[in-house]
Write a protein that holds these residues in place. Structure first.
Motif, PDB file in Angstrom:
ATOM      1  N   ALA A 166       0.827  -1.211   0.000  1.00 31.49           N
ATOM      2  CA  ALA A 166       0.000   0.000   0.000  1.00 31.49           C
ATOM      3  C   ALA A 166       0.863   1.263   0.000  1.00 31.49           C
ATOM      4  N   LEU A 167       1.947   1.255   0.787  1.00 38.07           N
ATOM      5  CA  LEU A 167       2.840   2.416   0.805  1.00 38.07           C
ATOM      6  C   LEU A 167       3.523   2.617  -0.539  1.00 38.07           C
ATOM      7  N   GLY A 168       3.904   1.511  -1.183  1.00 39.30           N
ATOM      8  CA  GLY A 168       4.535   1.621  -2.493  1.00 39.30           C
ATOM      9  C   GLY A 168       3.590   2.194  -3.534  1.00 39.30           C
ATOM     10  N   GLN A 169       2.340   1.738  -3.521  1.00 41.94           N
ATOM     11  CA  GLN A 169       1.364   2.273  -4.463  1.00 41.94           C
ATOM     12  C   GLN A 169       1.079   3.746  -4.186  1.00 41.94           C
ATOM     13  N   ALA A 170       0.983   4.112  -2.902  1.00 38.61           N
ATOM     14  CA  ALA A 170       0.749   5.520  -2.567  1.00 38.61           C
ATOM     15  C   ALA A 170       1.918   6.397  -3.006  1.00 38.61           C
ATOM     16  N   TRP A 171       3.129   5.883  -2.841  1.00 40.10           N
ATOM     17  CA  TRP A 171       4.315   6.645  -3.249  1.00 40.10           C
ATOM     18  C   TRP A 171       4.340   6.844  -4.763  1.00 40.10           C
ATOM     19  N   GLN A 172       3.994   5.791  -5.515  1.00 39.39           N
ATOM     20  CA  GLN A 172       3.976   5.913  -6.970  1.00 39.39           C
ATOM     21  C   GLN A 172       2.929   6.945  -7.406  1.00 39.39           C
ATOM     22  N   THR A 173       1.761   6.905  -6.781  1.00 37.15           N
ATOM     23  CA  THR A 173       0.715   7.868  -7.126  1.00 37.15           C
ATOM     24  C   THR A 173       1.144   9.294  -6.802  1.00 37.15           C
TER      25      THR A 173
END
Length: 403
Positions: A70-77
């Motif tokens: 979830a943190l990785g996806q939020a960072w990419q966004t």
């Protein structure tokens, strides 16, 4: 049809093992009536057959892996959207810097009720100068009249019960006029705040009214300074560029998904984010121009954007259905070439070229239902833009002709 779809969803949720045959037949009949009313077949056929998709069962990840994912996806966004090219990001940064500066200023000067200035900055600051300026004038004017009203009420009302009885209708008027007139909203909100503050800490109503007025003026000044000096936008000059970028980005996204045939990768995810960002920017510029009543300065581009941007969302929706469908198939080379040719034609149309040769019609043989829906949206988009460019070309000689 919306009611039927909602009932279908509820029926499947209650009894997923029992197909709702009656609702399916009613939905099919509704679709046939819609086709009869339109006089043509729907681009995307209604499929009401009860079927098992055969999707793989989702596996629940351990909480550590799920948290890192979830943190990785939020960072990419955040990394993709938090750029100076995003109008929303620039306005968010502008609001953050202005309110922080207001907070530091009132703390350094020990201004009483300084949070009123910070709130005024937050509420007055708008994405463009032409909307921030009238909003600031309305807030200052409403605060002046509201301060006078608060002083007059304070001279006549003294007991806590009387203050409560006066504050109640003021709050009702404040909420009722919030969407009617911002200046009237502030006019009734100011004496309500002043009387409540006086009720909490009794003092002179004149002091509270002057403090309220001064904080609102300070917030208005900070908002105007931030609008003028922090990334000022010139919407009327770049609406045509925003529209062209939005169309190009959405068609690139569609072409990549058609070529991949539903296969998802990081490149398609990047194209999806770019298409969404380009559409958001164009829609925000168009919305500001409509609010500011400045579409007459770029009426041609504004009219094209009003008709094109909603259709671009439909193109993005068709693309998303292809990318998420387990039955998606890679598009044929002929279809991919046709999409690329139409994309080049639309790009030339947006540059003002009225004599662009149009590619031939797309062959409907061999297209899946999802591909046929996407082709129909692209054809409609091309027709709207070609019609707009031809109308503009006809209007130009009329404008240049002597009276």
């Amino acid at each position: 049809m919306a009611v039927l779809l909602r009932r279908l969803g509820q029926a499947v949720q209650r009894q997923p093992e029992t197909p709702p045959l009656l609702l399916q037949r009613r939905l099919a009949a509704c679709g046939r009536r819609l086709e009869a009313a339109l006089g043509a077949l729907l681009p995307l056929r209604l499929n009401v057959e009860f079927m098992e998709l055969g999707l793989p069962r989702a596996t629940q990840l351990p909480w550590r892996e799920a948290a890192f994912l979830a943190l990785g996806q939020a960072w990419q966004t955040a990394k993709v959207n938090a750029t100076p090219q995003s109008l929303s990001w620039r306005h968010a940064a502008r609001v953050s810097l202005a309110t922080t500066a207001g907070f530091l200023l009132v703390e350094a000067l020990h201004i009483p009720f300084g949070y009123w200035a910070t709130m005024a900055t937050l509420l007055i600051l708008q994405p463009s100068v032409s909307t921030t300026w009238p909003r600031g004038i309305e807030r200052v004017a409403g605060s002046v009249l509201g301060a006078v009203l608060a002083v007059l009420i304070g001279l006549a009302v003294h007991t806590p019960l009387a203050i409560s009885l006066v504050v109640f209708p003021l709050i009702v008027a404040t909420m009722a006029l919030r969407r009617v007139s911002y200046s009237l909203h502030v006019l009734f909100m100011t004496p309500a705040f002043v009387l409540v503050a006086d009720y909490a800490a009794p003092a002179s109503e004149m002091v509270y009214a002057a403090s309220r007025l001064g904080n609102n003026v300070l917030g208005c000044v900070l908002a105007l300074l931030a609008t003028f000096f922090l990334w000022p936008d010139r919407e009327a000059d770049d609406l045509d560029q925003r529209l062209a970028k939005a169309v190009s980005a959405n068609l690139k996204y569609l072409l990549a998904v058609l070529a991949a045939g539903g296969r998802w990768d990081s490149a398609i995810a990047r194209l999806r984010r770019e298409a969404g960002l380009a559409s958001n920017n164009a829609e925000q510029v168009l919305q500001r121009l409509r609010i500011e009543r400045r579409l007459d300065r770029s009426s041609g581009v504004g009219l094209a954007a009003l008709r094109t941007l909603p259709l671009l969302r439909r193109v993005a929706g068709s693309t998303a259905r292809i990318s998420l469908s387990p039955q998606a198939e890679p598009a044929t080379p002929q279809l991919q070439q046709w999409i690329a040719e139409v994309s080049g034609e639309i790009d030339a149309l947006l540059r003002g070229a009225a004599d662009v040769p149009a590619p031939g019609p797309c062959a409907a043989e061999g297209l899946t239902a999802l591909q046929a829906d996407a082709v129909a949206q692209v054809q409609l988009l091309r027709g709207l833009l070609r019609e707009h460019v031809q109308a503009q070309a006809k209007a130009q000689p009329d404008k240049l002709a002597p009276a």
